[in-house]
Design a protein around this motif. Structure first.
Motif, mmCIF file in Angstrom:
data_model
loop_
_atom_site.group_PDB
_atom_site.id
_atom_site.type_symbol
_atom_site.label_atom_id
_atom_site.label_comp_id
_atom_site.label_asym_id
_atom_site.label_seq_id
_atom_site.Cartn_x
_atom_site.Cartn_y
_atom_site.Cartn_z
ATOM 1 N N LEU A 4 0.832 -1.197 0.000
ATOM 2 C CA LEU A 4 0.000 0.000 0.000
ATOM 3 C C LEU A 4 0.865 1.245 0.000
ATOM 4 O O LEU A 4 1.952 1.261 0.558
ATOM 5 C CB LEU A 4 -0.894 0.049 1.245
ATOM 6 C CG LEU A 4 -2.046 -0.928 1.313
ATOM 7 C CD1 LEU A 4 -2.821 -0.724 2.600
ATOM 8 C CD2 LEU A 4 -2.967 -0.789 0.128
ATOM 9 N N ASN A 5 0.320 2.272 -0.622
ATOM 10 C CA ASN A 5 0.946 3.578 -0.554
ATOM 11 C C ASN A 5 -0.084 4.502 0.093
ATOM 12 O O ASN A 5 -0.878 5.158 -0.583
ATOM 13 C CB ASN A 5 1.329 4.068 -1.951
ATOM 14 C CG ASN A 5 2.072 5.381 -1.915
ATOM 15 O OD1 ASN A 5 1.929 6.164 -0.977
ATOM 16 N ND2 ASN A 5 2.864 5.634 -2.946
ATOM 17 N N SER A 6 -0.101 4.527 1.410
ATOM 18 C CA SER A 6 -1.100 5.273 2.162
ATOM 19 C C SER A 6 -0.995 6.774 1.931
ATOM 20 O O SER A 6 -2.002 7.488 1.937
ATOM 21 C CB SER A 6 -0.978 4.962 3.653
ATOM 22 O OG SER A 6 -1.208 3.595 3.867
ATOM 23 N N GLU A 7 0.208 7.250 1.716
ATOM 24 C CA GLU A 7 0.378 8.676 1.447
ATOM 25 C C GLU A 7 -0.330 9.057 0.147
ATOM 26 O O GLU A 7 -1.011 10.084 0.076
ATOM 27 C CB GLU A 7 1.857 9.044 1.386
ATOM 28 C CG GLU A 7 2.102 10.524 1.254
ATOM 29 C CD GLU A 7 3.577 10.890 1.394
ATOM 30 O OE1 GLU A 7 3.838 12.093 1.575
ATOM 31 O OE2 GLU A 7 4.441 10.003 1.329
ATOM 32 N N LEU A 8 -0.224 8.222 -0.870
ATOM 33 C CA LEU A 8 -0.900 8.463 -2.138
ATOM 34 C C LEU A 8 -2.421 8.429 -1.952
ATOM 35 O O LEU A 8 -3.138 9.280 -2.493
ATOM 36 C CB LEU A 8 -0.468 7.434 -3.187
ATOM 37 C CG LEU A 8 -1.115 7.565 -4.562
ATOM 38 C CD1 LEU A 8 -0.720 8.889 -5.211
ATOM 39 C CD2 LEU A 8 -0.695 6.392 -5.443
ATOM 40 N N GLU A 11 -3.415 11.664 -0.395
ATOM 41 C CA GLU A 11 -3.363 12.773 -1.347
ATOM 42 C C GLU A 11 -4.544 12.742 -2.312
ATOM 43 O O GLU A 11 -5.105 13.783 -2.644
ATOM 44 C CB GLU A 11 -2.046 12.745 -2.123
ATOM 45 C CG GLU A 11 -0.844 13.118 -1.280
ATOM 46 C CD GLU A 11 0.482 12.879 -1.985
ATOM 47 O OE1 GLU A 11 0.488 12.441 -3.162
ATOM 48 O OE2 GLU A 11 1.521 13.123 -1.358
ATOM 49 N N ASN A 19 -2.544 2.669 7.861
ATOM 50 C CA ASN A 19 -2.262 1.284 7.524
ATOM 51 C C ASN A 19 -1.831 0.650 8.845
ATOM 52 O O ASN A 19 -0.827 1.051 9.419
ATOM 53 C CB ASN A 19 -1.138 1.221 6.486
ATOM 54 C CG ASN A 19 -0.789 -0.180 6.059
ATOM 55 O OD1 ASN A 19 -1.161 -1.149 6.715
ATOM 56 N ND2 ASN A 19 -0.061 -0.287 4.965
ATOM 57 N N ASN A 122 6.827 3.261 7.525
ATOM 58 C CA ASN A 122 6.805 4.718 7.505
ATOM 59 C C ASN A 122 5.716 5.232 8.439
ATOM 60 O O ASN A 122 5.063 4.451 9.132
ATOM 61 C CB ASN A 122 6.640 5.256 6.069
ATOM 62 C CG ASN A 122 5.282 4.944 5.469
ATOM 63 O OD1 ASN A 122 4.325 4.550 6.157
ATOM 64 N ND2 ASN A 122 5.178 5.104 4.158
ATOM 65 N N TYR A 124 2.813 6.122 7.988
ATOM 66 C CA TYR A 124 1.472 5.638 7.683
ATOM 67 C C TYR A 124 1.296 4.146 8.009
ATOM 68 O O TYR A 124 0.203 3.625 7.956
ATOM 69 C CB TYR A 124 1.158 5.844 6.194
ATOM 70 C CG TYR A 124 1.073 7.294 5.791
ATOM 71 C CD1 TYR A 124 -0.109 8.009 5.971
ATOM 72 C CD2 TYR A 124 2.152 7.948 5.215
ATOM 73 C CE1 TYR A 124 -0.206 9.337 5.592
ATOM 74 C CE2 TYR A 124 2.060 9.277 4.837
ATOM 75 C CZ TYR A 124 0.885 9.961 5.027
ATOM 76 O OH TYR A 124 0.791 11.273 4.656
ATOM 77 N N ASP A 126 3.095 1.828 6.256
ATOM 78 C CA ASP A 126 3.466 1.098 5.041
ATOM 79 C C ASP A 126 4.890 0.574 5.161
ATOM 80 O O ASP A 126 5.759 1.257 5.688
ATOM 81 C CB ASP A 126 3.415 2.010 3.810
ATOM 82 C CG ASP A 126 2.060 2.648 3.582
ATOM 83 O OD1 ASP A 126 1.044 2.050 3.983
ATOM 84 O OD2 ASP A 126 2.014 3.746 2.983
ATOM 85 N N THR A 128 8.396 0.127 3.863
ATOM 86 C CA THR A 128 9.160 0.951 2.928
ATOM 87 C C THR A 128 10.318 0.217 2.268
ATOM 88 O O THR A 128 10.899 0.723 1.323
ATOM 89 C CB THR A 128 9.715 2.198 3.642
ATOM 90 O OG1 THR A 128 10.499 1.770 4.758
ATOM 91 C CG2 THR A 128 8.593 3.097 4.105
ATOM 92 N N TRP A 130 10.264 -2.986 0.782
ATOM 93 C CA TRP A 130 9.648 -4.172 0.195
ATOM 94 C C TRP A 130 10.643 -4.983 -0.622
ATOM 95 O O TRP A 130 10.554 -6.190 -0.702
ATOM 96 C CB TRP A 130 8.485 -3.730 -0.677
ATOM 97 C CG TRP A 130 7.827 -4.804 -1.454
ATOM 98 C CD1 TRP A 130 7.913 -5.005 -2.795
ATOM 99 C CD2 TRP A 130 6.963 -5.829 -0.958
ATOM 100 N NE1 TRP A 130 7.161 -6.085 -3.153
ATOM 101 C CE2 TRP A 130 6.572 -6.608 -2.038
ATOM 102 C CE3 TRP A 130 6.508 -6.161 0.308
ATOM 103 C CZ2 TRP A 130 5.736 -7.703 -1.904
ATOM 104 C CZ3 TRP A 130 5.667 -7.248 0.439
ATOM 105 C CH2 TRP A 130 5.291 -7.996 -0.660
#
Length: 168
Positions: A4-8, A11, A19, A122, A124, A126, A128, A130
């Motif tokens: 997942l990219n929770s920051e995206l 936004e 997450n 991170n 959120y 997620d 980082t 991977w």
């Protein structure tokens, strides 16, 4: 945690994103029980279980000592969410937990670059790093071939979703 990219998401939707970053081996049931009371009206809850979490033992987090180790070390108050079956099932793994804990205490190197380390998350939740993960195994393929979805887990998810919908 993974994928997942929770920051995206934040936004794009302008909604707070969390997450939970919980490891799958604690089981899908425990993952949901730990956070269910924090969800409120208008929260959007996305559940992305791993394939193996649809088998009974993995869904309950009783395949090995991982659930006990993770909860005891990081979130001991979550042990109160254990069902009777989970409590009885993990008792046999407690000696393994203490054996591993003693080994680590003797100075074994802890891999802080592992995607399972809290250092890999991170703000959120997620993962980082991977790229570290070994993709050369066939865990997912073997799991899909070896299990059919457990109807009790599907029922648990249905009830969880209904409880969240009742909140609004």
């Amino acid at each position: 945690g993974f994928g997942l990219n929770s920051e995206l998401l934040y936004e794009k939707f302008r909604m707070p994103v969390v997450n939970t970053g919980t490891q799958a081996s604690i089981g899908l049931v425990m993952q949901l029980k730990m956070f269910e009371n924090t969800f409120t009206k208008n929260d959007l809850v996305i559940i992305i279980p791993e394939y193996h979490q649809f088998s009974k033992n993995s869904a309950l987090g009783i395949s090995d000592e991982s659930m006990y180790r993770i909860l005891y070390n990081n979130y001991p108050s979550a042990l109160r969410y254990l069902s009777f079956i989970q409590t009885i099932s993990i008792l046999k793994f407690i000696p393994q937990y203490f054996k591993k804990a003693a080994f680590l205490h003797k100075g074994a190197n802890i891999d802080n670059n592992s995607p399972y380390s809290k250092h890999s998350l991170n703000r959120y939740g997620d993962v980082t790093n991977w790229e570290y993960r070994n993709h050369k195994n066939d865990i997912i393929t073997d799991t899909i071939k070896s299990i059919a979805p457990n109807t009790k887990i599907i029922s648990f998810l249905d009830k969880f979703i209904n409880r969240q919908e009742e909140k609004g």
